[in-house]
Design a protein around this motif. Structure first.
Motif, PDB file in Angstrom:
ATOM      1  N   PRO A  66       0.817  -1.213   0.000  1.00 22.44           N
ATOM      2  CA  PRO A  66       0.000   0.000   0.000  1.00 22.44           C
ATOM      3  C   PRO A  66       0.852   1.266   0.000  1.00 22.44           C
ATOM      4  O   PRO A  66       1.927   1.309   0.620  1.00 22.44           O
ATOM      5  N   VAL A  67       0.374   2.282  -0.697  1.00 21.87           N
ATOM      6  CA  VAL A  67       1.044   3.584  -0.747  1.00 21.87           C
ATOM      7  C   VAL A  67       0.175   4.601  -0.027  1.00 21.87           C
ATOM      8  O   VAL A  67      -1.031   4.688  -0.262  1.00 21.87           O
ATOM      9  N   ASN A  68       0.813   5.367   0.853  1.00 21.76           N
ATOM     10  CA  ASN A  68       0.172   6.452   1.582  1.00 21.76           C
ATOM     11  C   ASN A  68       0.636   7.757   0.944  1.00 21.76           C
ATOM     12  O   ASN A  68       1.835   7.995   0.821  1.00 21.76           O
ATOM     13  N   LEU A  69      -0.300   8.589   0.519  1.00 19.95           N
ATOM     14  CA  LEU A  69       0.011   9.886  -0.075  1.00 19.95           C
ATOM     15  C   LEU A  69      -0.239  10.966   0.961  1.00 19.95           C
ATOM     16  O   LEU A  69      -1.384  11.189   1.364  1.00 19.95           O
ATOM     17  N   GLU A  70       0.828  11.614   1.419  1.00 19.94           N
ATOM     18  CA  GLU A  70       0.691  12.773   2.307  1.00 19.94           C
ATOM     19  C   GLU A  70       0.560  13.999   1.424  1.00 19.94           C
ATOM     20  O   GLU A  70       1.310  14.155   0.457  1.00 19.94           O
ATOM     21  N   MET A  71      -0.375  14.871   1.779  1.00 14.87           N
ATOM     22  CA  MET A  71      -0.586  16.061   0.950  1.00 14.87           C
ATOM     23  C   MET A  71      -1.428  17.086   1.690  1.00 14.87           C
ATOM     24  O   MET A  71      -2.131  16.756   2.650  1.00 14.87           O
ATOM     25  N   ALA A  72      -1.331  18.329   1.247  1.00 15.13           N
ATOM     26  CA  ALA A  72      -2.256  19.357   1.695  1.00 15.13           C
ATOM     27  C   ALA A  72      -3.567  19.143   0.931  1.00 15.13           C
ATOM     28  O   ALA A  72      -3.648  18.255   0.083  1.00 15.13           O
ATOM     29  N   ALA A  73      -4.575  19.947   1.218  1.00 11.40           N
ATOM     30  CA  ALA A  73      -5.889  19.669   0.643  1.00 11.40           C
ATOM     31  C   ALA A  73      -6.409  20.652  -0.405  1.00 11.40           C
ATOM     32  O   ALA A  73      -7.609  20.707  -0.623  1.00 11.40           O
ATOM     33  N   PRO A  74      -5.569  21.398  -1.111  1.00 11.64           N
ATOM     34  CA  PRO A  74      -6.137  22.239  -2.170  1.00 11.64           C
ATOM     35  C   PRO A  74      -6.697  21.375  -3.304  1.00 11.64           C
ATOM     36  O   PRO A  74      -6.353  20.194  -3.431  1.00 11.64           O
ATOM     37  N   ALA A  75      -7.524  21.972  -4.135  1.00 16.84           N
ATOM     38  CA  ALA A  75      -8.216  21.234  -5.200  1.00 16.84           C
ATOM     39  C   ALA A  75      -7.243  20.499  -6.122  1.00 16.84           C
ATOM     40  O   ALA A  75      -7.505  19.364  -6.523  1.00 16.84           O
ATOM     41  N   GLU A  76      -6.113  21.118  -6.459  1.00 15.25           N
ATOM     42  CA  GLU A  76      -5.140  20.472  -7.341  1.00 15.25           C
ATOM     43  C   GLU A  76      -4.645  19.154  -6.741  1.00 15.25           C
ATOM     44  O   GLU A  76      -4.532  18.150  -7.436  1.00 15.25           O
ATOM     45  N   MET A  77      -4.362  19.167  -5.444  1.00 12.91           N
ATOM     46  CA  MET A  77      -3.842  17.966  -4.785  1.00 12.91           C
ATOM     47  C   MET A  77      -4.911  16.882  -4.667  1.00 12.91           C
ATOM     48  O   MET A  77      -4.624  15.703  -4.871  1.00 12.91           O
ATOM     49  N   THR A  78      -6.115  17.278  -4.332  1.00  9.91           N
ATOM     50  CA  THR A  78      -7.167  16.269  -4.204  1.00  9.91           C
ATOM     51  C   THR A  78      -7.475  15.638  -5.562  1.00  9.91           C
ATOM     52  O   THR A  78      -7.788  14.448  -5.638  1.00  9.91           O
ATOM     53  N   ALA A  79      -7.346  16.412  -6.644  1.00  9.01           N
ATOM     54  CA  ALA A  79      -7.546  15.854  -7.989  1.00  9.01           C
ATOM     55  C   ALA A  79      -6.459  14.826  -8.305  1.00  9.01           C
ATOM     56  O   ALA A  79      -6.746  13.771  -8.895  1.00  9.01           O
ATOM     57  N   ILE A  80      -5.232  15.093  -7.908  1.00  6.64           N
ATOM     58  CA  ILE A  80      -4.139  14.140  -8.127  1.00  6.64           C
ATOM     59  C   ILE A  80      -4.405  12.854  -7.348  1.00  6.64           C
ATOM     60  O   ILE A  80      -4.251  11.754  -7.871  1.00  6.64           O
ATOM     61  N   ALA A  81      -4.816  12.990  -6.091  1.00  2.31           N
ATOM     62  CA  ALA A  81      -5.110  11.808  -5.271  1.00  2.31           C
ATOM     63  C   ALA A  81      -6.263  11.007  -5.877  1.00  2.31           C
ATOM     64  O   ALA A  81      -6.204   9.772  -5.936  1.00  2.31           O
ATOM     65  N   ALA A  82      -7.288  11.693  -6.351  1.00  3.29           N
ATOM     66  CA  ALA A  82      -8.432  10.996  -6.950  1.00  3.29           C
ATOM     67  C   ALA A  82      -8.031  10.273  -8.234  1.00  3.29           C
ATOM     68  O   ALA A  82      -8.521   9.182  -8.518  1.00  3.29           O
ATOM     69  N   ARG A  83      -7.114  10.861  -8.977  1.00  3.65           N
ATOM     70  CA  ARG A  83      -6.675  10.252 -10.241  1.00  3.65           C
ATOM     71  C   ARG A  83      -5.807   9.009 -10.001  1.00  3.65           C
ATOM     72  O   ARG A  83      -5.956   8.005 -10.677  1.00  3.65           O
ATOM     73  N   HIS A  84      -4.919   9.067  -9.010  1.00  5.21           N
ATOM     74  CA  HIS A  84      -3.964   7.969  -8.804  1.00  5.21           C
ATOM     75  C   HIS A  84      -4.434   6.944  -7.775  1.00  5.21           C
ATOM     76  O   HIS A  84      -3.907   5.839  -7.744  1.00  5.21           O
ATOM     77  N   ARG A  85      -5.365   7.302  -6.935  1.00  2.00           N
ATOM     78  CA  ARG A  85      -6.011   6.393  -5.983  1.00  2.00           C
ATOM     79  C   ARG A  85      -5.041   5.560  -5.140  1.00  2.00           C
ATOM     80  O   ARG A  85      -5.032   4.331  -5.211  1.00  2.00           O
ATOM     81  N   PRO A  86      -4.215   6.244  -4.322  1.00  2.00           N
ATOM     82  CA  PRO A  86      -3.344   5.484  -3.416  1.00  2.00           C
ATOM     83  C   PRO A  86      -4.194   4.753  -2.368  1.00  2.00           C
ATOM     84  O   PRO A  86      -5.381   5.056  -2.201  1.00  2.00           O
ATOM     85  N   ALA A  87      -3.581   3.826  -1.660  1.00  2.00           N
ATOM     86  CA  ALA A  87      -4.317   3.082  -0.632  1.00  2.00           C
ATOM     87  C   ALA A  87      -4.815   4.024   0.458  1.00  2.00           C
ATOM     88  O   ALA A  87      -5.925   3.862   0.961  1.00  2.00           O
ATOM     89  N   TRP A  88      -3.981   4.988   0.845  1.00  2.70           N
ATOM     90  CA  TRP A  88      -4.337   5.947   1.895  1.00  2.70           C
ATOM     91  C   TRP A  88      -3.938   7.348   1.476  1.00  2.70           C
ATOM     92  O   TRP A  88      -3.015   7.535   0.693  1.00  2.70           O
ATOM     93  N   VAL A  89      -4.634   8.319   2.040  1.00  5.82           N
ATOM     94  CA  VAL A  89      -4.265   9.728   1.901  1.00  5.82           C
ATOM     95  C   VAL A  89      -4.248  10.308   3.298  1.00  5.82           C
ATOM     96  O   VAL A  89      -5.192  10.116   4.066  1.00  5.82           O
ATOM     97  N   CYS A  90      -3.163  10.982   3.620  1.00  6.73           N
ATOM     98  CA  CYS A  90      -3.025  11.642   4.926  1.00  6.73           C
ATOM     99  C   CYS A  90      -2.915  13.143   4.658  1.00  6.73           C
ATOM    100  O   CYS A  90      -1.998  13.589   3.966  1.00  6.73           O
ATOM    101  N   LEU A  91      -3.861  13.909   5.167  1.00 11.98           N
ATOM    102  CA  LEU A  91      -3.843  15.363   4.964  1.00 11.98           C
ATOM    103  C   LEU A  91      -2.945  16.012   5.996  1.00 11.98           C
ATOM    104  O   LEU A  91      -3.112  15.796   7.201  1.00 11.98           O
TER     105      LEU A  91
END
Length: 99
Positions: A66-91
């Motif tokens: 599993p891959v965990n994507l750490e990121m802030a929550a602006p629209a650009e970042m959430t679009a990247i997370a939605a496109r790549h669909r890692p196992a987890w996202v940590c804001l």
């Protein structure tokens, strides 16, 4: 059971300090898995100081753990997370003073 998660931030910090293209995060993630990592964390920052845009999909799509994507929550970042669909996202806050 104990699980080992490996964060790629320090590998990216070395690359940043060298001002070059190496070490590659995807290669480091693969080596971590070969070494026994149960998960990989990548940190997508707005300034792309850590994981680069081309690396995120490579790591998410090729990792056998599993891959965990750490990121802030602006629209650009959430679009990247939605496109790549890692196992987890940590804001996480982007700036140190952020809460």
């Amino acid at each position: 059971m104990i699980h080992l998660g490996v964060n790629s931030d320090h590998v990216a910090t070395i690359r940043q300090a060298r001002r070059g293209a190496t070490p590659e995060l995807a290669h480091a993630a693969a080596l971590a898995v070969l070494g026994g990592a149960d998960s990989i964390t990548i940190h997508l920052r707005e300034d792309r100081r850590h994981v680069q845009d081309r690396e995120a999909p490579i790591i998410v799509e090729t990792a056998t753990v599993p891959v965990n994507l750490e990121m802030a929550a602006p629209a650009e970042m959430t679009a990247i997370a939605a496109r790549h669909r890692p196992a987890w996202v940590c804001l996480v806050p982007e700036k140190r003073e952020g809460l």
